[in-house]
Write an enzyme that holds these catalytic residues in place. Structure first.
Site, short mmCIF file in Angstrom:
data_model
loop_
_atom_site.label_atom_id
_atom_site.label_comp_id
_atom_site.label_asym_id
_atom_site.label_seq_id
_atom_site.Cartn_x
_atom_site.Cartn_y
_atom_site.Cartn_z
N LYS A 21 0.86 -1.21 0.00
CA LYS A 21 0.00 0.00 0.00
C LYS A 21 0.88 1.24 0.00
O LYS A 21 0.63 2.18 -0.76
CB LYS A 21 -0.86 0.00 1.26
CG LYS A 21 -1.51 1.33 1.58
CD LYS A 21 -2.43 1.28 2.78
CE LYS A 21 -1.73 1.46 4.09
NZ LYS A 21 -1.41 2.85 4.45
N ASN A 22 1.93 1.23 0.82
CA ASN A 22 2.72 2.45 1.03
C ASN A 22 3.77 2.69 -0.06
O ASN A 22 4.42 3.72 -0.05
CB ASN A 22 3.36 2.44 2.42
CG ASN A 22 2.30 2.58 3.50
OD1 ASN A 22 1.15 2.90 3.21
ND2 ASN A 22 2.66 2.32 4.74
N CYS A 111 -5.04 12.22 12.24
CA CYS A 111 -5.76 10.95 12.26
C CYS A 111 -5.58 10.43 13.69
O CYS A 111 -4.86 11.03 14.48
CB CYS A 111 -5.18 10.02 11.21
SG CYS A 111 -3.57 9.42 11.67
N ARG A 116 -0.03 14.41 12.39
CA ARG A 116 0.41 14.21 11.00
C ARG A 116 0.72 15.55 10.30
O ARG A 116 0.11 15.92 9.31
CB ARG A 116 -0.60 13.41 10.20
CG ARG A 116 -1.11 12.16 10.87
CD ARG A 116 -0.07 11.10 11.15
NE ARG A 116 0.48 10.46 9.97
CZ ARG A 116 -0.09 9.41 9.36
NH1 ARG A 116 -1.23 8.94 9.80
NH2 ARG A 116 0.47 8.88 8.28
N ASP A 299 4.62 0.60 12.04
CA ASP A 299 3.39 0.00 11.52
C ASP A 299 3.19 -1.44 11.97
O ASP A 299 2.15 -2.03 11.69
CB ASP A 299 3.38 0.05 9.98
CG ASP A 299 3.28 1.45 9.47
OD1 ASP A 299 3.49 1.67 8.27
OD2 ASP A 299 3.01 2.36 10.28
N ARG A 391 -8.81 -0.44 4.64
CA ARG A 391 -7.93 0.59 4.09
C ARG A 391 -6.58 0.00 3.70
O ARG A 391 -5.95 0.43 2.76
CB ARG A 391 -7.70 1.69 5.14
CG ARG A 391 -8.82 2.67 5.32
CD ARG A 391 -8.34 3.84 6.15
NE ARG A 391 -6.99 4.16 5.75
CZ ARG A 391 -5.98 4.40 6.62
NH1 ARG A 391 -6.20 4.37 7.90
NH2 ARG A 391 -4.77 4.69 6.19
C1 EPZ Z 1 4.14 6.88 6.10
O1 EPZ Z 1 3.35 7.92 6.66
C2 EPZ Z 1 3.23 5.68 6.05
N1 EPZ Z 1 2.09 5.96 5.19
C3 EPZ Z 1 2.75 5.31 7.46
O2 EPZ Z 1 1.98 4.12 7.34
C4 EPZ Z 1 3.97 5.02 8.33
O3 EPZ Z 1 3.56 4.75 9.64
C5 EPZ Z 1 4.91 6.25 8.32
O4 EPZ Z 1 5.26 6.58 6.96
C6 EPZ Z 1 6.19 5.99 9.10
O5 EPZ Z 1 6.85 4.88 8.57
C7 EPZ Z 1 2.26 5.94 3.85
O6 EPZ Z 1 3.35 5.71 3.34
C8 EPZ Z 1 1.06 6.23 3.02
P1 EPZ Z 1 6.15 10.28 8.22
P2 EPZ Z 1 3.92 9.45 6.68
O7 EPZ Z 1 6.05 11.53 7.44
O8 EPZ Z 1 4.72 9.70 5.46
C9 EPZ Z 1 6.51 13.56 11.59
C10 EPZ Z 1 0.17 2.70 7.77
O9 EPZ Z 1 -0.24 2.18 8.82
N2 EPZ Z 1 6.41 14.54 10.48
O10 EPZ Z 1 7.36 9.43 8.09
O11 EPZ Z 1 2.79 10.35 6.98
C11 EPZ Z 1 5.15 12.92 11.89
O12 EPZ Z 1 4.43 13.73 12.80
C12 EPZ Z 1 0.60 4.15 7.78
O13 EPZ Z 1 0.30 2.10 6.68
C13 EPZ Z 1 6.63 15.87 10.77
O14 EPZ Z 1 6.89 16.25 11.91
O15 EPZ Z 1 4.88 9.37 7.94
C14 EPZ Z 1 5.50 11.60 12.49
O16 EPZ Z 1 5.75 11.78 13.87
C15 EPZ Z 1 0.40 4.82 9.12
N3 EPZ Z 1 6.52 16.78 9.76
C16 EPZ Z 1 6.82 11.23 11.81
O17 EPZ Z 1 7.30 12.44 11.17
C17 EPZ Z 1 6.22 16.40 8.46
O18 EPZ Z 1 6.18 17.29 7.58
C18 EPZ Z 1 6.68 10.15 10.76
O19 EPZ Z 1 5.87 10.65 9.76
C19 EPZ Z 1 6.00 15.04 8.21
C20 EPZ Z 1 6.10 14.12 9.23
#
Ligand code: EPZ
Length: 412
Positions: A21-22, A111, A116, A299, A391
């Site tokens: 998915k990701n 969420c 996020r 995850d 999802r």
């Molecule tokens: C991706 O989300 C995945 N989703 C998530 O999977 C996964 O948990 C996450 O990466 C971490 O591995 C998809 O790929 C669609 P991040 P993403 O940006 O990109 C902070 C699932 O269950 N952050 O790496 O949104 C944020 O708050 C889902 O399949 C900032 O501070 O994750 C978080 O604490 C859930 N500022 C951390 O980084 C930003 O601009 C990780 O977020 C962006 C993120």
């Protein structure tokens, strides 16, 4: 939607993982960068991927089966009704911006697992020359031609890394992303783009160099297997003390999970693109700390916590990536688990038995964790809010039933 689970025998047999998915979400979004047709195979059939396709079609992309044709891209405004169903839709920001010079995406919002934020995405796009205006819940980004920049990510954000790579591939000049996310899904996106003629070096490492080119050409691509789906099924075999085969697994993507299962006493054997698991022995508890890849995946934290809730001993789980990813624990406690939460740490005392109960799922991986717990809980477990499962897991109940699980989905 509800999922009904009954105490099941140790799982036996085979379960196949589908496409990631990701990886599919950013790669579908990236297909907008190219005016030619692209064929993308092994996209999992999920509500998240359906929602991404709906948004892309509303922008003029023509999607027929595996074929994505953005030659007649005619819009840059993602519709709020669709965006609020899919946080990952913010991955359309850079492809739209690079292709038509503008992107208007409703703020994805938070969420259950966290706020996020998208500040790192926006910081990088500003550095590349984008003008950004975020008002009335919509992020309006514009730039005639993005230019290369050196960008340091305060956190190795997966989404920010992916958005900035997509912004950089046709920008003027070279972009360097430092402290980039190293997840396999980022690497798969880069493979897809490099096949189209992009010049991306360092994918999968913490520093990614992208030399901008003028035009990408249409290609076909096969999405990598879903390492979290595969990990969830490994956890299903582990919690029920079963043995069997999980098919379509890149074992190099499963190292943290394999290490922790092995530490527990679960036996794992690589067999080509499959992993054989023998969890028939006792399982001692272990500690886990979630980290960005290649650390233990956030995850898999909820699903692994269910396994620890019936292991022998005490396990300490630290969730360092998201601020609110323990929502499944209150529900596990209702099933008789013995868990204490202290901020981002939970202490799990393994118990001899769980009992089935009516429980609620609040997020995708928490829903999977409750289903796993239901497989070993005395009696029946009824999980409401189970639409979260759709999802991120294709045919979740059917795949588990194939290995002997007593689990069915029930429309409300
Ligand atoms: C991706 O989300 C995945 N989703 C998530 O999977 C996964 O948990 C996450 O990466 C971490 O591995 C998809 O790929 C669609 P991040 P993403 O940006 O990109 C902070 C699932 O269950 N952050 O790496 O949104 C944020 O708050 C889902 O399949 C900032 O501070 O994750 C978080 O604490 C859930 N500022 C951390 O980084 C930003 O601009 C990780 O977020 C962006 C993120």
């Amino acid at each position: 939607m509800k999922i009904l689970v009954e105490k099941s025998e140790p799982l036996k047999g085979e379960i196949s993982a589908g496409g990631s998915k990701n990886a599919a979400l950013p790669i579908m979004a990236a297909s907008i960068l190219c005016a030619d047709k692209c064929s993308i195979y092994n996209i999992p059939n999920l509500t998240d991927t359906d929602n991404m396709k709906n948004i892309m079609q509303s922008l003029g992309c023509v999607i027929k089966g595996n074929e994505f044709d953005s030659s007649n891209l005619c819009g840059f405004e993602a519709p709020y009704e669709e965006v609020k169903k899919l946080r990952g839709s913010f991955l359309l920001a850079s492809p739209l911006l690079a292709r038509v010079g503008r992107a208007q995406i409703p703020l994805p919002g938070g969420c259950p697992i966290g706020t996020r934020p998208i500040d790192l995405h926006l910081k990088g796009l500003r550095a590349m020359g984008a003008k950004i205006n975020a008002t009335h819940g919509v992020v309006d980004i514009s730039c005639k031609r993005l230019k290369g920049a050196r960008i340091y990510l305060d956190f190795p954000s997966v989404g920010a890394t992916e958005n900035l790579i997509m912004a950089a591939v046709t920008a003027k000049g070279t972009t360097v992303i430092e402290n980039a996310a190293q997840e396999p899904e980022v690497e798969d996106l880069c493979d897809f783009l490099n096949k189209q003629g992009a010049h991306i070096l360092g994918a999968g490492s913490g520093t990614i160099n992208i030399e901008g080119i003028k035009k990408l050409k249409g290609v076909s691509h096969h999405i990598i297997p879903d390492r979290i789906e595969a990990g969830t099924y490994l956890a299903a075999f582990a919690i029920t003390r079963g043995s069997g085969r999980v098919k379509n697994v890149r074992s190099e993507h499963q190292k943290p999970l394999m290490a922790k299962f092995t530490e527990m006493g679960v036996r794992l054997y690589e067999d080509g693109e499959d992993l054989l698991i023998d969890a028939t022995g006792t399982e001692k508890s272990v500690n886990i700390k979630t980290m960005p890849y290649p650390g233990f995946p956030t995850d898999m934290q909820a699903q692994f916590s269910s396994v620890l809730s019936v292991a022998n001993g005490t396990g300490v789980v630290v969730e360092t990536v998201f601020e609110n990813r323990f929502l499944h624990i209150s529900e596990l406690l209702r099933m008789g688990a013995d868990i204490r939460i202290d901020g981002r740490t939970s202490v799990i005392e393994g118990v001899k038995r769980l009992t089935g109960a009516k429980v609620e799922a609040f997020d995708l991986r928490g829903a999977a964790a409750l289903a796993l717990a239901g497989l070993v809980a005395e009696g029946e477990t009824e999980i409401s809010g189970a639409e979260h499962i759709m999802r991120g897991y294709e045919d979740f109940c059917g795949k588990l039933r194939g290995a002997g699980a007593k689990i069915t989905a029930q429309k409300d």
